[in-house]
Design a protein around this motif. Structure first.
Motif, PDB file in Angstrom:
ATOM      1  N   ASP A   8       0.864  -1.183   0.000  1.00 43.60           N
ATOM      2  CA  ASP A   8       0.000   0.000   0.000  1.00 43.60           C
ATOM      3  C   ASP A   8       0.896   1.228   0.000  1.00 43.60           C
ATOM      4  OD1 ASP A   8      -1.787   2.206   1.049  1.00 43.60           O
ATOM      5  OD2 ASP A   8      -3.222   0.548   1.079  1.00 43.60           O
ATOM      6  N   ASP A   9       0.536   2.246  -0.778  1.00 40.67           N
ATOM      7  CA  ASP A   9       1.394   3.420  -0.862  1.00 40.67           C
ATOM      8  C   ASP A   9       1.230   4.363   0.327  1.00 40.67           C
ATOM      9  OD1 ASP A   9      -1.156   4.135  -1.654  1.00 40.67           O
ATOM     10  OD2 ASP A   9      -0.477   5.636  -3.097  1.00 40.67           O
ATOM     11  N   GLN A  10       0.286   4.081   1.228  1.00 42.20           N
ATOM     12  CA  GLN A  10       0.096   4.911   2.406  1.00 42.20           C
ATOM     13  C   GLN A  10       0.723   4.227   3.627  1.00 42.20           C
ATOM     14  OE1 GLN A  10      -3.902   6.511   2.942  1.00 42.20           O
ATOM     15  NE2 GLN A  10      -4.386   5.987   0.817  1.00 42.20           N
ATOM     16  N   SER A  11       1.734   4.860   4.183  1.00 39.68           N
ATOM     17  CA  SER A  11       2.458   4.253   5.297  1.00 39.68           C
ATOM     18  C   SER A  11       1.574   4.064   6.527  1.00 39.68           C
ATOM     19  CB  SER A  11       3.676   5.113   5.669  1.00 39.68           C
ATOM     20  OG  SER A  11       3.281   6.433   6.016  1.00 39.68           O
ATOM     21  N   ALA A  33       5.554  -3.058   1.038  1.00 32.88           N
ATOM     22  CA  ALA A  33       5.885  -2.466  -0.250  1.00 32.88           C
ATOM     23  C   ALA A  33       5.027  -1.223  -0.442  1.00 32.88           C
ATOM     24  CB  ALA A  33       5.637  -3.460  -1.386  1.00 32.88           C
ATOM     25  N   ALA A  34       5.617  -0.186  -1.039  1.00 28.32           N
ATOM     26  CA  ALA A  34       4.914   1.080  -1.212  1.00 28.32           C
ATOM     27  C   ALA A  34       4.405   1.282  -2.631  1.00 28.32           C
ATOM     28  CB  ALA A  34       5.828   2.241  -0.819  1.00 28.32           C
ATOM     29  N   ASP A  35       4.714   0.357  -3.530  1.00 27.98           N
ATOM     30  CA  ASP A  35       4.194   0.427  -4.900  1.00 27.98           C
ATOM     31  C   ASP A  35       4.153  -0.978  -5.485  1.00 27.98           C
ATOM     32  OD1 ASP A  35       6.758  -0.161  -6.427  1.00 27.98           O
ATOM     33  OD2 ASP A  35       7.382   1.668  -5.419  1.00 27.98           O
ATOM     34  N   GLY A  36       3.494  -1.110  -6.628  1.00 31.11           N
ATOM     35  CA  GLY A  36       3.295  -2.425  -7.216  1.00 31.11           C
ATOM     36  C   GLY A  36       4.574  -3.113  -7.634  1.00 31.11           C
ATOM     37  N   GLU A  37       5.520  -2.341  -8.130  1.00 29.18           N
ATOM     38  CA  GLU A  37       6.790  -2.935  -8.559  1.00 29.18           C
ATOM     39  C   GLU A  37       7.549  -3.511  -7.371  1.00 29.18           C
ATOM     40  OE1 GLU A  37      10.573  -0.738 -10.199  1.00 29.18           O
ATOM     41  OE2 GLU A  37       9.179  -1.118 -11.871  1.00 29.18           O
ATOM     42  N   ASP A  49       2.688 -16.036   2.157  1.00 32.74           N
ATOM     43  CA  ASP A  49       1.471 -16.818   1.925  1.00 32.74           C
ATOM     44  C   ASP A  49       0.373 -15.942   1.327  1.00 32.74           C
ATOM     45  OD1 ASP A  49       2.350 -19.346   3.215  1.00 32.74           O
ATOM     46  OD2 ASP A  49       2.451 -18.080   4.990  1.00 32.74           O
ATOM     47  N   VAL A  50       0.312 -14.697   1.795  1.00 37.41           N
ATOM     48  CA  VAL A  50      -0.744 -13.779   1.375  1.00 37.41           C
ATOM     49  C   VAL A  50      -0.153 -12.399   1.095  1.00 37.41           C
ATOM     50  CG1 VAL A  50      -2.940 -12.681   2.013  1.00 37.41           C
ATOM     51  CG2 VAL A  50      -2.413 -14.987   2.846  1.00 37.41           C
ATOM     52  N   VAL A  51      -0.616 -11.777   0.013  1.00 36.46           N
ATOM     53  CA  VAL A  51      -0.281 -10.380  -0.259  1.00 36.46           C
ATOM     54  C   VAL A  51      -1.559  -9.561  -0.136  1.00 36.46           C
ATOM     55  CG1 VAL A  51       0.621  -8.702  -1.908  1.00 36.46           C
ATOM     56  CG2 VAL A  51       1.538 -11.035  -1.881  1.00 36.46           C
ATOM     57  N   LEU A  52      -1.557  -8.589   0.776  1.00 35.31           N
ATOM     58  CA  LEU A  52      -2.663  -7.641   0.852  1.00 35.31           C
ATOM     59  C   LEU A  52      -2.283  -6.479  -0.048  1.00 35.31           C
ATOM     60  CD1 LEU A  52      -3.523  -7.649   4.672  1.00 35.31           C
ATOM     61  CD2 LEU A  52      -4.677  -8.850   2.820  1.00 35.31           C
ATOM     62  N   MET A  53      -2.955  -6.366  -1.192  1.00 38.28           N
ATOM     63  CA  MET A  53      -2.534  -5.482  -2.274  1.00 38.28           C
ATOM     64  C   MET A  53      -3.530  -4.349  -2.515  1.00 38.28           C
ATOM     65  SD  MET A  53      -0.188  -5.424  -4.935  1.00 38.28           S
ATOM     66  CE  MET A  53       0.203  -7.115  -5.428  1.00 38.28           C
ATOM     67  N   ASP A  54      -3.065  -3.124  -2.341  1.00 37.16           N
ATOM     68  CA  ASP A  54      -3.898  -1.975  -2.681  1.00 37.16           C
ATOM     69  C   ASP A  54      -4.032  -1.901  -4.202  1.00 37.16           C
ATOM     70  OD1 ASP A  54      -5.384   0.352  -2.397  1.00 37.16           O
ATOM     71  OD2 ASP A  54      -3.616   1.646  -2.389  1.00 37.16           O
ATOM     72  N   ILE A  55      -5.194  -1.492  -4.673  1.00 37.81           N
ATOM     73  CA  ILE A  55      -5.395  -1.426  -6.117  1.00 37.81           C
ATOM     74  C   ILE A  55      -4.668  -0.244  -6.735  1.00 37.81           C
ATOM     75  CG2 ILE A  55      -7.121  -0.932  -7.902  1.00 37.81           C
ATOM     76  CD1 ILE A  55      -9.025  -2.756  -6.534  1.00 37.81           C
ATOM     77  N   ARG A  56      -4.775   0.919  -6.117  1.00 37.43           N
ATOM     78  CA  ARG A  56      -4.183   2.129  -6.685  1.00 37.43           C
ATOM     79  C   ARG A  56      -2.849   2.420  -6.023  1.00 37.43           C
ATOM     80  NH1 ARG A  56      -9.682   3.233  -6.161  1.00 37.43           N
ATOM     81  NH2 ARG A  56     -10.754   3.680  -8.114  1.00 37.43           N
ATOM     82  N   MET A  57      -1.767   2.177  -6.774  1.00 38.43           N
ATOM     83  CA  MET A  57      -0.414   2.451  -6.285  1.00 38.43           C
ATOM     84  C   MET A  57       0.438   3.009  -7.414  1.00 38.43           C
ATOM     85  SD  MET A  57       0.617  -0.670  -3.700  1.00 38.43           S
ATOM     86  CE  MET A  57       0.322  -1.964  -4.911  1.00 38.43           C
ATOM     87  N   GLY A  62      -1.784  -2.010  -8.496  1.00 40.41           N
ATOM     88  CA  GLY A  62      -2.044  -3.300  -7.882  1.00 40.41           C
ATOM     89  C   GLY A  62      -2.559  -4.337  -8.849  1.00 40.41           C
ATOM     90  N   LEU A  63      -3.302  -3.904  -9.850  1.00 41.06           N
ATOM     91  CA  LEU A  63      -3.843  -4.840 -10.832  1.00 41.06           C
ATOM     92  C   LEU A  63      -2.726  -5.490 -11.639  1.00 41.06           C
ATOM     93  CD1 LEU A  63      -6.419  -6.002 -12.097  1.00 41.06           C
ATOM     94  CD2 LEU A  63      -6.389  -4.088 -13.704  1.00 41.06           C
ATOM     95  N   ALA A  64      -1.796  -4.670 -12.143  1.00 37.05           N
ATOM     96  CA  ALA A  64      -0.670  -5.200 -12.921  1.00 37.05           C
ATOM     97  C   ALA A  64       0.223  -6.081 -12.049  1.00 37.05           C
ATOM     98  CB  ALA A  64       0.137  -4.047 -13.514  1.00 37.05           C
ATOM     99  N   ALA A  65       0.427  -5.664 -10.799  1.00 37.87           N
ATOM    100  CA  ALA A  65       1.247  -6.456  -9.896  1.00 37.87           C
ATOM    101  C   ALA A  65       0.592  -7.805  -9.599  1.00 37.87           C
ATOM    102  CB  ALA A  65       1.487  -5.688  -8.590  1.00 37.87           C
TER     103      ALA A  65
END
Length: 221
Positions: A8-11, A33-37, A49-57, A62-65
């Motif tokens: 997520d890009d928000q700390s 991680a602060a961005d998808g890359e 085991d799990v990635v909690l992924m924000d969509i907008r980064m 997040g979609l591409a990641a």
């Protein structure tokens, strides 16, 4: 121990999730991680085991990641859960197509988040309560003409029946009651169907149910 990667890009968001997750005896935050890359790179390094992924980064969204992670055979055991501000964010629909195991809204209750993290590790559906049928309805509204049902040729009649019930949003317990079998039997049928079709989880099974034409719009009763 369930190992989680927070992307997520928000700390402040990451800090809140970390505090909650690290307080559990069976869950630990393996990385952030602060961005998808960075999320993709860290997932390959840590194999959580799990990635909690924000969509907008930034850098890589997040979609591409998610598409990169679920498309990497070396990360086949990594489950991605999308985090979104809105329950029916337009990108969530595509994320499930790309292999995400489901999604949660960011303001979800702490207990629900913890249940979700534990559930996804076992391949269970991971959609916010009350959202499953709405997501399916959204999928139905956007779905194209169903593909040929040849992909379902290897399923038994009971497995097709179970897949259709998963497709309209029923849980294992609800399927068991509908078919008058035990929840364990229902879970076994769902698991075998997923294995035969190569579905990562129930979310993808729902997508396949619609794409094959096994379930059609209007079957949400």
């Amino acid at each position: 121990m369930i190992r989680v990667l927070l992307a997520d890009d928000q700390s402040l968001v990451r800090a809140g999730f970390r505090a909650l997750l690290d307080a559990q005896p069976d869950i630990e935050v393996a990385g952030e991680a602060a961005d998808g890359e960075e999320a993709l790179r860290t997932a390959r390094e840590l194999r959580p085991d799990v990635v909690l992924m924000d969509i907008r980064m930034p850098v890589l969204d997040g979609l591409a990641a998610t598409r990169a992670i679920t498309g990497d055979d070396a990360l086949g055991d990594v489950k991605v859960v999308m985090l979104t501000t809105f329950e029916l964010d337009e990108y969530v629909f595509e994320a499930i197509r790309c292999g995400a195991s489901g999604f949660l809204v960011k303001d979800t209750e702490p207990d629900e988040l913890l249940r979700a993290v534990r559930a996804v590790v076992h391949g269970d559906a991971l959609l916010s309560p009350g959202v499953t049928r709405r997501l399916i309805a959204e999928f139905a509204a956007r779905s194209k003409e169903p593909a040929a049902a040849d992909a379902l040729a290897g399923l038994t009649e009971r497995e097709r029946e179970v897949m259709a019930l998963v497709g309209i949003g029923l849980s294992n317990e609800e399927i068991a009651r509908r078919l008058v079998v035990s929840p364990l039997t229902a879970k076994t049928h769902v698991s075998r169907t997923m294995v035969k079709l190569g579905a990562r989880d129930r979310a993808q099974l729902v997508v396949l149910a619609y794409e094959s034409g096994l379930v059609r719009p209007g079957w949400l009763g």
